[in-house]
Motif scaffolding. Structure first.
Motif, PDB file in Angstrom:
ATOM      1  N   LEU B 149      78.329 126.498  -1.568  1.00 48.31           N
ATOM      2  CA  LEU B 149      79.155 125.017  -2.745  1.00 48.31           C
ATOM      3  C   LEU B 149      80.026 125.647  -3.797  1.00 48.31           C
ATOM      4  CD1 LEU B 149      75.661 124.104  -3.616  1.00 48.31           C
ATOM      5  CD2 LEU B 149      77.201 122.568  -2.538  1.00 48.31           C
ATOM      6  N   THR B 150      79.531 127.422  -4.026  1.00 51.80           N
ATOM      7  CA  THR B 150      80.802 127.845  -4.800  1.00 51.80           C
ATOM      8  C   THR B 150      82.160 128.120  -4.272  1.00 51.80           C
ATOM      9  OG1 THR B 150      79.202 129.755  -5.811  1.00 51.80           O
ATOM     10  CG2 THR B 150      81.488 130.705  -6.400  1.00 51.80           C
ATOM     11  N   THR B 151      82.382 127.955  -3.183  1.00 57.23           N
ATOM     12  CA  THR B 151      83.252 127.989  -1.850  1.00 57.23           C
ATOM     13  C   THR B 151      83.899 126.686  -2.153  1.00 57.23           C
ATOM     14  OG1 THR B 151      82.891 127.702   0.312  1.00 57.23           O
ATOM     15  CG2 THR B 151      82.168 129.052  -0.173  1.00 57.23           C
ATOM     16  N   ILE B 152      83.011 125.680  -2.517  1.00 56.57           N
ATOM     17  CA  ILE B 152      83.188 123.660  -2.300  1.00 56.57           C
ATOM     18  C   ILE B 152      84.131 123.665  -4.107  1.00 56.57           C
ATOM     19  CG2 ILE B 152      83.305 121.640  -2.132  1.00 56.57           C
ATOM     20  CD1 ILE B 152      81.081 122.601   0.131  1.00 56.57           C
ATOM     21  N   ARG B 153      83.283 124.450  -4.731  1.00 53.25           N
ATOM     22  CA  ARG B 153      83.500 124.088  -6.135  1.00 53.25           C
ATOM     23  C   ARG B 153      85.019 125.230  -6.602  1.00 53.25           C
ATOM     24  NH1 ARG B 153      81.859 128.611 -10.437  1.00 53.25           N
ATOM     25  NH2 ARG B 153      83.178 130.063  -9.349  1.00 53.25           N
ATOM     26  N   ASN B 154      85.450 126.507  -6.045  1.00 48.39           N
ATOM     27  CA  ASN B 154      86.604 126.702  -5.723  1.00 48.39           C
ATOM     28  C   ASN B 154      87.968 126.379  -5.084  1.00 48.39           C
ATOM     29  OD1 ASN B 154      85.651 129.178  -7.571  1.00 48.39           O
ATOM     30  ND2 ASN B 154      85.513 130.306  -6.052  1.00 48.39           N
ATOM     31  N   ASN B 155      87.340 125.491  -4.224  1.00 43.35           N
ATOM     32  CA  ASN B 155      88.777 125.015  -3.654  1.00 43.35           C
ATOM     33  C   ASN B 155      88.859 123.496  -4.624  1.00 43.35           C
ATOM     34  OD1 ASN B 155      87.934 126.242  -0.683  1.00 43.35           O
ATOM     35  ND2 ASN B 155      89.851 125.237  -0.555  1.00 43.35           N
ATOM     36  N   GLN B 466      82.206 135.257  -5.816  1.00 43.58           N
ATOM     37  CA  GLN B 466      82.742 134.165  -6.982  1.00 43.58           C
ATOM     38  C   GLN B 466      84.227 133.558  -6.894  1.00 43.58           C
ATOM     39  OE1 GLN B 466      81.893 136.951  -8.345  1.00 43.58           O
ATOM     40  NE2 GLN B 466      79.696 136.633  -8.611  1.00 43.58           N
ATOM     41  N   ALA B 467      84.736 134.140  -5.601  1.00 47.14           N
ATOM     42  CA  ALA B 467      86.572 133.708  -5.767  1.00 47.14           C
ATOM     43  C   ALA B 467      86.653 133.285  -4.217  1.00 47.14           C
ATOM     44  CB  ALA B 467      87.772 134.683  -5.540  1.00 47.14           C
ATOM     45  N   ASN B 468      85.201 133.132  -3.442  1.00 46.82           N
ATOM     46  CA  ASN B 468      85.729 132.448  -2.150  1.00 46.82           C
ATOM     47  C   ASN B 468      86.100 131.223  -1.964  1.00 46.82           C
ATOM     48  OD1 ASN B 468      85.429 133.264   0.658  1.00 46.82           O
ATOM     49  ND2 ASN B 468      82.757 133.140   0.606  1.00 46.82           N
ATOM     50  N   VAL B 469      86.517 130.629  -1.738  1.00 50.02           N
ATOM     51  CA  VAL B 469      87.067 129.204  -0.372  1.00 50.02           C
ATOM     52  C   VAL B 469      87.015 129.788   0.726  1.00 50.02           C
ATOM     53  CG1 VAL B 469      89.155 129.798  -2.357  1.00 50.02           C
ATOM     54  CG2 VAL B 469      89.199 130.551  -0.003  1.00 50.02           C
ATOM     55  N   ILE B 470      87.058 128.192   1.423  1.00 50.26           N
ATOM     56  CA  ILE B 470      85.998 127.872   2.228  1.00 50.26           C
ATOM     57  C   ILE B 470      87.198 128.611   3.915  1.00 50.26           C
ATOM     58  CG2 ILE B 470      85.928 125.570   3.817  1.00 50.26           C
ATOM     59  CD1 ILE B 470      86.299 123.808   1.608  1.00 50.26           C
ATOM     60  N   ALA B 471      88.027 128.557   3.601  1.00 54.42           N
ATOM     61  CA  ALA B 471      89.040 129.391   4.807  1.00 54.42           C
ATOM     62  C   ALA B 471      88.866 130.511   4.693  1.00 54.42           C
ATOM     63  CB  ALA B 471      90.421 129.134   4.508  1.00 54.42           C
ATOM     64  N   LEU B 472      88.231 131.369   3.770  1.00 50.15           N
ATOM     65  CA  LEU B 472      88.095 132.632   3.690  1.00 50.15           C
ATOM     66  C   LEU B 472      85.927 132.942   4.567  1.00 50.15           C
ATOM     67  CD1 LEU B 472      88.105 135.778   3.080  1.00 50.15           C
ATOM     68  CD2 LEU B 472      87.976 135.003   0.960  1.00 50.15           C
ATOM     69  N   GLU B 473      85.606 132.198   3.736  1.00 49.12           N
ATOM     70  CA  GLU B 473      84.588 131.997   4.214  1.00 49.12           C
ATOM     71  C   GLU B 473      84.340 131.645   5.514  1.00 49.12           C
ATOM     72  OE1 GLU B 473      81.306 132.451   2.503  1.00 49.12           O
ATOM     73  OE2 GLU B 473      79.809 131.817   3.382  1.00 49.12           O
ATOM     74  N   MET B 474      84.921 130.974   5.573  1.00 48.80           N
ATOM     75  CA  MET B 474      84.600 130.829   7.573  1.00 48.80           C
ATOM     76  C   MET B 474      84.637 131.740   8.370  1.00 48.80           C
ATOM     77  SD  MET B 474      86.967 130.411   9.964  1.00 48.80           S
ATOM     78  CE  MET B 474      85.863 129.930  11.370  1.00 48.80           C
ATOM     79  N   TRP B 475      85.888 132.674   7.745  1.00 49.71           N
ATOM     80  CA  TRP B 475      85.740 133.927   8.740  1.00 49.71           C
ATOM     81  C   TRP B 475      84.767 135.102   8.507  1.00 49.71           C
ATOM     82  CZ3 TRP B 475      86.662 138.513   6.622  1.00 49.71           C
ATOM     83  CH2 TRP B 475      87.015 139.726   7.405  1.00 49.71           C
ATOM     84  N   ARG B 476      84.720 134.818   7.365  1.00 50.72           N
ATOM     85  CA  ARG B 476      83.878 135.570   6.353  1.00 50.72           C
ATOM     86  C   ARG B 476      82.163 135.773   7.523  1.00 50.72           C
ATOM     87  NH1 ARG B 476      79.808 136.635   3.537  1.00 50.72           N
ATOM     88  NH2 ARG B 476      79.139 134.848   3.260  1.00 50.72           N
TER      89      ARG B 476
END
Lengths: 295, 515
Positions: B149-155, B466-476
């Motif tokens: 959800l944090t990644t979505i918020r950041n996106n 805290q800085a995470n975004v969807i594309a990064l989370e996908m890789w992670r």
């Protein structure tokens, strides 16, 4: 330079002294403002260059901008240390990945674009629309499936795998760009060649390809920069011995504070070739951008 | 696709005056930046007749126009055939040839792009290991797990903030560069980051954002500006002695005299708690000369190596210069002054009476050290800043090209009619540019949705959550230690779904331009 050059516009006709004074003053302010903006854009890169040329102790004790007050502390030690640590092989890997990926995209896309532009076949428009749709597909979608596929084919971690991935994901843009260029070639040229009974591949090679050089240059520089600068694809598909510079540098990021003497020269080495190409071919770069983006 | 101009838009067709160019992509000719006709800037010149050449269907209609022109050069027989029948009988090659030309490209696209989409949809319905069917479970966890959800918020922050700023800056720079000298050099400077890898840009901005103002240029500038406006000398840790003889105490962070003081009797405010190194170069403390007005001395009441008299100024003791001193009466500050290098201060023109002398807290706070750019709260704005640095030049060049296609007469006419520059900009330039602006904006949105490298490189490991975004989370989750390819596939499908509207936008735009 021609592309970025600004046309000189006719000045408005004679106006009152006051309004001209305001113009003069405003013009001066604009000039100053834009110089500040340009500095703002230059300083970060300049900082990287200076940091990469300063010794470790200097970098730890003072800011790079102190260079301007007490010069003569520059050294190439960071660069020689970096190359001694085997960074050269990742530079070579970057070349081995980028050059084939660029050439293959140009060749394969040119053929496809020719078919889309000048050969009639059923369903052509529909297939081309699919290509347009694929323009925006994120690479993330293919990471997991292609990793599986490469494992199956036994090319996971190899340079070949990275190259093929870049070629495939470069194709939609390349086909789109070239096809839009090819349809602009005067039809008489092709018809004449066809009348002469030239086979299609020869029309392609002798009529279309030479005419399309500017478009191919645009595509080439784009694809080259894209592949050269890629991190994500290399991160997933290149193993350590085949890794390009971006991945090699990324693996040093974890200890950023203590690794500046590796990261700064490495980052600068990785950007110097794109930068030289960019300045040499910026006309084509801008044309490609305009064609690919606005068109 | 993370760092290319992905969203080549089929935009701006020959549908407006801005002409965001209809032409087919650039013909080889020199870019004719001189000529103000619509479309001129974007498509070089040459074969720029939208109707004839720039159409999907162009080659299916051999009729009058082309055939007629062609007739002059061709043998009569051919003309007869082509002209008379309007015929599908063409010189063109058989369709099976198209297959040969298309085969390599279509094979690669099918295997590397289309098959993965299908596979990912299927894979996203299974668990981490891939052997248990979980239905929509992975999608459910995207929208329930707090880290995703944090990644979505950041996106969302990215999509709302970055494209607007990039487009607006591009517009401002494009308009302003028309009025400056060295415009070409300026454009090259702003455009240059486009050639630099996002990894290198990330390293560049890690350096810019270094916390220590002696290393990071961002904080160096901020602290310099800050210090220019507020001159706090900064003696963190300085305090009065905590005993009954000490003439001053700490009150709410400030140092305050215990007794009311009057003009004529110099006030002594001895402090301790500072290292001798801090005052190494300071002037020796002096007693304030008695005289009219409230005066006194603030000094470090410590003699190097010991000795000296407590609460008295000894010869070796150093004055504390630059400390703000306030005279307070009835709870209100009546006057403010600052100590001289030898620690003395004097209020001039203060009405007679009893005062409390106060050294406000600002004297004792640590010096301002700039912002924690790479900390959890500022990390996303900081990375967006780097993103803007990379992409503003792109927006500027596209918009400048559109700008040079605007008919100058319209602008001049408005100016002659007495319109101000702002009115010209607001009522003429921007509306005429709107097709280009839309294209830049959409391209940026598509690009921002996939932002990966900058976040990955600039955010230090500890603040990546805290800085995470969807594309990064996908890789992670799939490759970077998460080991959950089910969730990874679901995230990549989610990303794909997010760009589908722009896919449709592109297709519709293209069809309209070609049709």
């Amino acid at each position: 330079m021609t592309t970025l050059a600004e046309p000189r516009h006719a000045q408005p006709i004679e106006r009152g002294l006051f309004s001209r004074a305001v113009d003069r003053l405003g013009g001066g302010l604009v000039q100053v403002f834009m110089i500040l903006v340009a500095l703002f854009w230059l300083i970060p890169t300049l900082g990287l260059l200076v940091v990469s040329l300063r010794g470790e102790t200097d970098n730890n004790s003072s800011g790079w901008w102190t260079l301007f007050t007490k010069p003569a502390q520059l050294t190439f030690d960071n660069y020689s240390n970096l190359l001694a640590s085997g960074f050269g092989s990742s530079f070579w890997n970057t070349v081995l990945i980028t050059v084939p990926a660029t050439l293959l995209v140009i060749g394969i896309a040119a053929m496809a674009a020719y078919a889309f532009a000048w050969i009639e076949f059923p369903g052509r428009d529909a297939v081309f629309l699919v290509v347009i749709a694929l323009l925006v597909v994120p690479v993330q979608i293919a990471l997991i499936p292609i990793a599986k596929l490469y494992g199956f084919l036994g090319i996971f971690g190899s340079i070949l795998g990275v190259v093929l991935f870049h070629v495939a994901f470069g194709l939609p843009f390349a086909i789109f760009l070239l096809r839009n260029f090819f349809v602009g070639i005067p039809r008489e040229l092709l018809e004449a060649a066809r009348m002469d009974g030239a086979p299609e591949w020869r029309i392609f090679a002798t009529v279309v390809f030479p005419l399309a050089k500017p478009a191919i240059a645009s595509l080439g520089i784009f694809q080259f920069l894209w592949v050269w600068n890629d991190l994500l694809v290399a991160l997933v598909f290149a193993d350590t011995e085949n890794q390009p510079m971006t991945k090699a540098l990324q693996s040093q990021m974890r200890q950023f504070g203590t690794n500046v003497d590796i990261l700064a020269p490495g980052a600068f080495l990785s950007l110097i070739i794109p930068l030289v190409l960019f300045f040499a071919f910026q006309r084509y770069f801008v044309q490609g951008m305009l064609a690919g983006s606005v068109k | 696709m993370t760092e290319r101009l992905d969203g080549p838009q089929a935009a701006g067709g020959g549908d407006s005056a801005a002409g965001a160019s209809s032409g087919p992509s650039e013909p080889p000719a020199e870019p004719s930046s001189e000529s103000p006709q619509p479309g001129a800037a974007l498509s070089g010149s040459g074969a720029d007749t939208p109707a004839a050449s720039d159409s999907l269907t162009a080659s299916e209609e051999p009729p009058a126009g082309p055939a007629a022109g062609y007739a002059t050069a061709a043998p009569p027989g051919a003309v007869a055939t082509a002209g008379a029948a309007k015929a599908p009988v063409r010189l063109g090659p058989p369709p099976r040839l198209a297959v040969m030309f298309l085969l390599p490209a279509l094979l690669l696209l099918a295997a590397w792009v289309i098959y993965p989409i299908v596979y990912s949809i299927w894979r996203s319905l299974y668990d981490a290991a891939g052997d248990r069917f979980v239905g929509l479970g992975n999608y459910l966890s995207i929208f329930t797990d707090s880290s995703t959800l944090t990644t979505i918020r950041n996106n969302i922050i990215w999509v709302v903030v970055a494209p607007i700023i990039v487009t607006a800056l591009g517009l401002i720079f494009a308009v302003l560069t028309e009025r400056i000298r060295w415009a070409t050099a300026f454009k090259l400077v702003l455009f240059m980051p486009m050639a630099v890898s996002l990894l290198a840009a990330g390293v560049i901005f890690r350096l810019v954002y270094e916390q220590d103002p002696d290393k990071g240029v961002a904080n160096a500038i901020i602290t310099t500006v800050h210090d220019a406006f507020s001159s706090s000398a900064g003696y963190p840790g300085a305090r009065p002695r905590e005993n009954d003889q000490a003439p001053a105490v700490v009150q709410g962070g400030a140092v305050v005299t215990k007794q009311q003081v009057q003009a004529g009797t110099p006030v002594l405010i001895p402090l301790v708690g500072l290292s001798q190194d801090v005052v190494k170069d300071a002037a020796p403390a002096k007693a304030a000369p008695a005289g009219d007005g409230l005066s006194g001395t603030v000094w470090l009441d410590v003699v190097r190596g010991g000795g000296g008299t407590l609460n008295q100024i000894d010869p070796q003791e150093k004055g504390l210069g630059g400390i703000t001193v306030e005279a307070v009466s009835g709870g209100a500050v009546k006057a403010t002054t600052e100590t001289a290098a030898d620690g003395t201060f004097r209020f001039s023109g203060l009405p007679a009476g009893s005062y409390v002398v106060r050294l406000p807290q600002s004297n004792f706070t640590a010096p301002f050290n700039g912002l924690t750019w790479l900390g959890p709260s500022l990390i996303t704005p900081a990375i967006i800043g780097a993103y803007i640095w990379v992409w503003a030049g792109f927006a500027m060049v596209l918009i400048a090209a559109g700008l040079s296609a605007i008919p100058r007469d319209a602008l001049e006419a408005a100016r002659i009619d007495g319109a101000t520059e702002w009115q010209v900009f607001r009522r003429i330039t921007v509306p005429l540019l709107s097709p280009v602006l839309l294209v830049v904006f959409v391209t940026m949105i598509i690009n921002v949705l996939k932002v990966f490298d900058l976040v990955f490189i600039i955010a230090p490991g500890s603040v990546q959550p805290q800085a995470n975004v969807i594309a990064l989370e996908m890789w992670r989750v799939s490759f970077g230690g998460g080991g959950n390819q089910g969730l990874g596939s679901a995230l990549s499908i989610f990303l794909l779904v997010l760009v589908v509207p722009f896919m449709i936008f592109n297709i519709r735009r293209f069809r309209r331009d070609e049709g």
